[in-house]
Design a protein around this motif. Sequence first.
Motif, PDB file in Angstrom:
ATOM      1  N   ASP A 192     -12.480 -40.323  33.656  1.00  0.00           N
ATOM      2  CA  ASP A 192     -11.010 -40.462  33.659  1.00  0.00           C
ATOM      3  C   ASP A 192     -10.333 -39.090  33.729  1.00  0.00           C
ATOM      4  N   VAL A 193     -10.854 -38.166  32.915  1.00  0.00           N
ATOM      5  CA  VAL A 193     -10.266 -36.821  32.862  1.00  0.00           C
ATOM      6  C   VAL A 193     -10.391 -36.148  34.230  1.00  0.00           C
ATOM      7  N   TYR A 194     -11.564 -36.313  34.874  1.00  0.00           N
ATOM      8  CA  TYR A 194     -11.786 -35.707  36.187  1.00  0.00           C
ATOM      9  C   TYR A 194     -10.781 -36.249  37.211  1.00  0.00           C
ATOM     10  N   GLU A 195     -10.506 -37.538  37.072  1.00  0.00           N
ATOM     11  CA  GLU A 195      -9.595 -38.200  38.019  1.00  0.00           C
ATOM     12  C   GLU A 195      -8.129 -37.846  37.740  1.00  0.00           C
ATOM     13  N   ARG A 196      -7.760 -37.817  36.443  1.00  0.00           N
ATOM     14  CA  ARG A 196      -6.353 -37.621  36.074  1.00  0.00           C
ATOM     15  C   ARG A 196      -5.956 -36.154  35.889  1.00  0.00           C
ATOM     16  N   GLY A 197      -6.952 -35.300  35.663  1.00  0.00           N
ATOM     17  CA  GLY A 197      -6.660 -33.872  35.471  1.00  0.00           C
ATOM     18  C   GLY A 197      -6.414 -33.502  34.013  1.00  0.00           C
ATOM     19  N   ILE A 198      -6.213 -32.210  33.783  1.00  0.00           N
ATOM     20  CA  ILE A 198      -5.959 -31.671  32.437  1.00  0.00           C
ATOM     21  C   ILE A 198      -4.480 -31.308  32.353  1.00  0.00           C
ATOM     22  N   VAL A 199      -3.842 -31.687  31.238  1.00  0.00           N
ATOM     23  CA  VAL A 199      -2.420 -31.362  31.048  1.00  0.00           C
ATOM     24  C   VAL A 199      -2.311 -30.271  29.982  1.00  0.00           C
ATOM     25  N   MET A 200      -1.615 -29.188  30.329  1.00  0.00           N
ATOM     26  CA  MET A 200      -1.425 -28.088  29.375  1.00  0.00           C
ATOM     27  C   MET A 200      -0.016 -28.105  28.808  1.00  0.00           C
ATOM     28  N   THR A 201       0.085 -27.887  27.489  1.00  0.00           N
ATOM     29  CA  THR A 201       1.401 -27.863  26.832  1.00  0.00           C
ATOM     30  C   THR A 201       1.458 -26.669  25.883  1.00  0.00           C
ATOM     31  N   GLY A 202       2.630 -26.448  25.303  1.00  0.00           N
ATOM     32  CA  GLY A 202       2.805 -25.350  24.346  1.00  0.00           C
ATOM     33  C   GLY A 202       3.227 -24.062  25.027  1.00  0.00           C
ATOM     34  N   MET A 252       7.208 -26.014  26.339  1.00  0.00           N
ATOM     35  CA  MET A 252       7.552 -25.534  24.990  1.00  0.00           C
ATOM     36  C   MET A 252       8.012 -26.663  24.071  1.00  0.00           C
ATOM     37  N   THR A 253       8.679 -27.661  24.644  1.00  0.00           N
ATOM     38  CA  THR A 253       9.321 -28.677  23.781  1.00  0.00           C
ATOM     39  C   THR A 253       8.579 -30.005  23.715  1.00  0.00           C
ATOM     40  N   VAL A 254       7.527 -30.202  24.527  1.00  0.00           N
ATOM     41  CA  VAL A 254       6.897 -31.536  24.564  1.00  0.00           C
ATOM     42  C   VAL A 254       6.305 -31.972  23.223  1.00  0.00           C
ATOM     43  N   VAL A 255       5.767 -31.006  22.449  1.00  0.00           N
ATOM     44  CA  VAL A 255       5.166 -31.376  21.157  1.00  0.00           C
ATOM     45  C   VAL A 255       6.240 -31.902  20.204  1.00  0.00           C
ATOM     46  N   ALA A 256       7.387 -31.217  20.164  1.00  0.00           N
ATOM     47  CA  ALA A 256       8.482 -31.668  19.283  1.00  0.00           C
ATOM     48  C   ALA A 256       9.004 -33.031  19.719  1.00  0.00           C
ATOM     49  N   THR A 257       9.165 -33.222  21.030  1.00  0.00           N
ATOM     50  CA  THR A 257       9.640 -34.514  21.557  1.00  0.00           C
ATOM     51  C   THR A 257       8.646 -35.620  21.201  1.00  0.00           C
ATOM     52  N   GLY A 258       7.362 -35.328  21.402  1.00  0.00           N
ATOM     53  CA  GLY A 258       6.314 -36.310  21.095  1.00  0.00           C
ATOM     54  C   GLY A 258       6.245 -36.633  19.620  1.00  0.00           C
ATOM     55  N   THR A 259       6.504 -35.616  18.768  1.00  0.00           N
ATOM     56  CA  THR A 259       6.484 -35.839  17.319  1.00  0.00           C
ATOM     57  C   THR A 259       7.604 -36.790  16.923  1.00  0.00           C
TER      58      THR A 259
END
Length: 333
Positions: free
Chosen positions: A273-283, A310-317
């Motif tokens: 799945d990871v190979y197909e969907r790729g890696i997402v970087m945040t922070g 920068m803000t995705v972690v706060a939004t996700g929280t």
Amino acid sequence: MLSYDIGIDLGTASILVYIKGKGIVLKEPSVVAFDRDTNEIKEIGEEARKMIGRTPGNIVAIRPLRQGVISDYDITEKMLKYFIKKAMGKKTLRKPRISVCIPSGATEVEKKAVEDATYQAGAREVSIIEEPVAAAIGAGIDISKACGNMIVDIGGGTSDVAVISLGGTVVSTSVKIAGDDFDEAIVRYMRKKHNLLIGERTAEEIKIAIGSAYPRPEMTTMDVRGRNLVTGLPKTMTVTSDEMMDALKEPAMHIVEAVHNVLERTPPELAADVYERGIVMTGGGSLLRGLDELIEEKTGINTMVAEDAMTVVATGTGKFIEFIHDKKKDEYK
């Protein structure tokens, strides 16, 4: 307003506060300046950050969080209280429900410290969430499906790498190498190579302007001011992006190794799945130029940096509270 639902990204470098229905309402450095003699807090946030390295002996500007965990409990509690109050503005009838995110490698004791500090700062209910899960929710990934998603969250003090499926972490690792270590690597390089002593803030400015983890199409330069260690006098010199790539090579490779380590331990179905969907970087640390290209080159998997990393972690929280309550509703049905 009866009450607020608040999400806090309690970072080593900065604190972000998300309020349901309003989005990110506050983003400030997690720095506190206080008077050593009277123990009185002088400034918190951006104003305190400006004081780093520029204060008289009795006033110190510190970060109460080190490598994603609380190093000074009392000051963290006061800082949280200040930011929660500032974010909410007017008083509410009930205390807010707060979810706080912490690194995936945090121990039970560290989790308890964050929880207690949040209750003391005025929360009615506290949920603790792991950073990669918050990052995935914030990046718009549906984590409730039985499908593997890989998140690389690089903050100020820690880098969290995890494969998430069905709303939880399957394999993860947390390394204490992140944005602050990039800054320290630049300080060390300037001292060793050019005999120039620079401060944390200058190192951060260099990292943002010309820092790179992968060869750039064209070389860029920047004038850096510091103190010459031989003469002891102030000096200005020009550094190049290629030199910064050399300086940042070691911490960048540590992060690549962490990604490798998690991929090695990932079950085959999820790895596909990871190979197909790729890696997402945040922070914030993921914004270092070329870091995504370096990971892509070393793993052979398509790697992309999330929008508003920068803000995705706060939004996700913040959205995590809704995720939990929806889950509970489903259980009661």
